[in-house]
Scaffold this motif. Structure first.
Motif, PDB file in Angstrom:
ATOM      1  N   PRO A 268       0.629  -0.985  -0.154  1.00  0.00           N
ATOM      2  CA  PRO A 268       0.285   0.269  -0.187  1.00  0.00           C
ATOM      3  C   PRO A 268       0.690   1.038   0.283  1.00  0.00           C
ATOM      4  N   SER A 269       1.990   0.933   0.265  1.00  0.00           N
ATOM      5  CA  SER A 269       3.004   2.505  -0.015  1.00  0.00           C
ATOM      6  C   SER A 269       3.974   2.243  -1.082  1.00  0.00           C
ATOM      7  N   PHE A 270       3.415   2.042  -1.921  1.00  0.00           N
ATOM      8  CA  PHE A 270       3.744   2.136  -3.085  1.00  0.00           C
ATOM      9  C   PHE A 270       3.314   3.512  -4.219  1.00  0.00           C
ATOM     10  N   VAL A 271       4.351   4.458  -3.493  1.00  0.00           N
ATOM     11  CA  VAL A 271       3.694   5.435  -4.258  1.00  0.00           C
ATOM     12  C   VAL A 271       3.506   5.798  -5.636  1.00  0.00           C
ATOM     13  N   GLU A 272       4.344   5.109  -7.064  1.00  0.00           N
ATOM     14  CA  GLU A 272       3.893   5.257  -7.863  1.00  0.00           C
ATOM     15  C   GLU A 272       3.118   4.608  -8.517  1.00  0.00           C
ATOM     16  N   ALA A 273       2.507   3.295  -7.816  1.00  0.00           N
ATOM     17  CA  ALA A 273       1.466   2.704  -8.116  1.00  0.00           C
ATOM     18  C   ALA A 273       0.156   3.676  -7.902  1.00  0.00           C
ATOM     19  N   TRP A 274       0.488   4.328  -7.091  1.00  0.00           N
ATOM     20  CA  TRP A 274      -0.733   5.224  -6.589  1.00  0.00           C
ATOM     21  C   TRP A 274      -0.692   5.952  -7.719  1.00  0.00           C
ATOM     22  N   PHE A 275       0.668   6.900  -8.226  1.00  0.00           N
ATOM     23  CA  PHE A 275       0.386   7.593  -9.107  1.00  0.00           C
ATOM     24  C   PHE A 275      -0.378   7.545 -10.627  1.00  0.00           C
ATOM     25  N   ASN A 276       0.614   6.027 -11.459  1.00  0.00           N
ATOM     26  CA  ASN A 276       0.268   5.825 -12.527  1.00  0.00           C
ATOM     27  C   ASN A 276      -0.832   5.089 -12.516  1.00  0.00           C
TER      28      ASN A 276
END
Length: 361
Positions: A268-276
């Motif tokens: 859940p802390s994978f910010v690039e995944a949230w961004f993309n």
């Protein structure tokens, strides 16, 4: 060194111990372990498997880029020591500069050989045995041996400290020999102890093939390789994220959204995944969902300038001018010099002028 809350990335297959055991210990101590490097990676572990699939210039370039990025670089043994799973073999006393001065080994070669545990210690202070090894390595390199050949060879004789009593030679740039009573014999023999697993190596090989296919623009093939990685290691959030990127590039947007969500579920802390995923939702007209995902990315990494800019633009496009202004101002706290900063400044000026006219009229 505190592990809790830190993110570790691994480049290359681990040789000294299985990756799954490392992941288990990092998680036990409250940290996170990922394959590869992301924005939140604080420590990068260079696995010795990288020596088998990358050239010297490629490794040197990667080492330089990760160092310049402000991340702490760890060898496999350095990683074990940081986790408290190993201790130095001898009491160290020599500084890095002292070792360089007394051995004749160049700073670059010292750092690269340390990176792959060619010494007892992976960083200063070094031991007297490290000095002996450094002198031997300096002699090999001066006579034409490549540093990577040394790094590949030394672990195939057992404990590197045992090399201090041996006479080392080379034949060309790729093979290191030891002189024994019966003559020269290869140092590059079968490993005395192979504690890795076939699954570990298979995933590393597949991941490397996937990255190569992705770099070449063969996105469908790359996605297939990443899927094979996930079939072996279902917990690999980076493989899921990379697969999503490839699927998106191949025009398979629904599948890409699924894999971005899978990466987020795994980490859940994978910010690039949230961004993309936010970008994908924006392209599909799902603005509320895109807004939530960008907000998640910023919550995870308040300094994520791209996410802040995109949220400002989304709010502007949706007519939420006050919110757009707020996020553009936040962006300007993070970036004052780029063309994106000029765009943010113009956005703030436009909103200020609009609000002024509205209040006056």
């Amino acid at each position: 060194m505190v592990v809790a809350g830190r993110t570790f990335g691994i480049v290359g297959a681990l040789a000294a111990f299985p990756r799954r055991l490392a992941a288990r210990e990092v998680e036990r101590q409250g940290g996170h372990l990922r394959r590869g490097v992301t924005r939140q990676t604080a420590f990068v572990v260079f696995g010795r498997g990288l020596l088998a699939r990358a050239t010297e210039p490629e490794i040197e370039a990667r080492f330089g880029s990760e160092t310049d990025g402000g991340r702490r670089i760890l060898s496999e043994n350095g990683f074990l020591r940081l986790l408290g799973l190993a201790t130095p073999e001898a009491t160290p006393a020599l500084t890095r500069q002292s070792l360089i001065d007394q051995s004749g080994l160049s700073p670059r070669h010292l750092d690269l050989l340390s990176l792959f545990d060619a010494f007892e210690h992976d960083r200063e202070p070094y031991s007297f045995r490290d000095l002996i090894l450094a002198r031997k390595y300096a002699g090999l390199i001066a006579s034409g041996a490549g540093w990577s050949a040394i790094a590949r060879s030394v672990h195939r004789s057992g404990d590197v400290a045992s090399l201090t009593a041996l006479s080392l030679h080379h034949d060309g740039a790729d093979t290191i020999y030891v002189r024994r009573a019966e003559g020269l014999s290869e140092l590059d023999g079968q490993l005395l102890l192979d504690v890795g697993t076939s699954d570990d190596q298979e995933v590393e090989d597949l991941f490397a093939q996937a990255e190569a296919a992705e770099a070449a623009g063969d996105y469908d093939e790359a996605a297939a390789f990443y899927q094979r990685c996930l079939a072996i290691d279902r917990t690999d959030s980076v493989a899921a994220f990379n697969r999503a990127n490839c699927l998106r590039a191949a025009g398979r947007e629904a599948e890409a959204a699924h894999d971005y969500a899978r990466a987020i579920k795994l980490d859940p802390s994978f910010v690039e995944a949230w961004f993309n995923l936010a970008g994908l939702m924006n392209e599909r007209g799902r603005m509320d969902t895109a807004r939530r995902h960008l907000t998640k990315a910023i919550e995870g990494d308040p300094g994520y300038a791209d996410a802040v800019f995109n949220l400002a633009k989304l709010e502007f496009d949706e007519g939420n001018l006050a919110e757009a202004r707020r996020w553009w101002l936040r962006y300007l706290e993070l970036d004052q010099n780029s063309e994106w900063a000029r765009t943010a400044e113009r956005g703030v000026q436009f909103v200020n002028l609009y609000l002024l006219r509205k209040s006056a009229g």
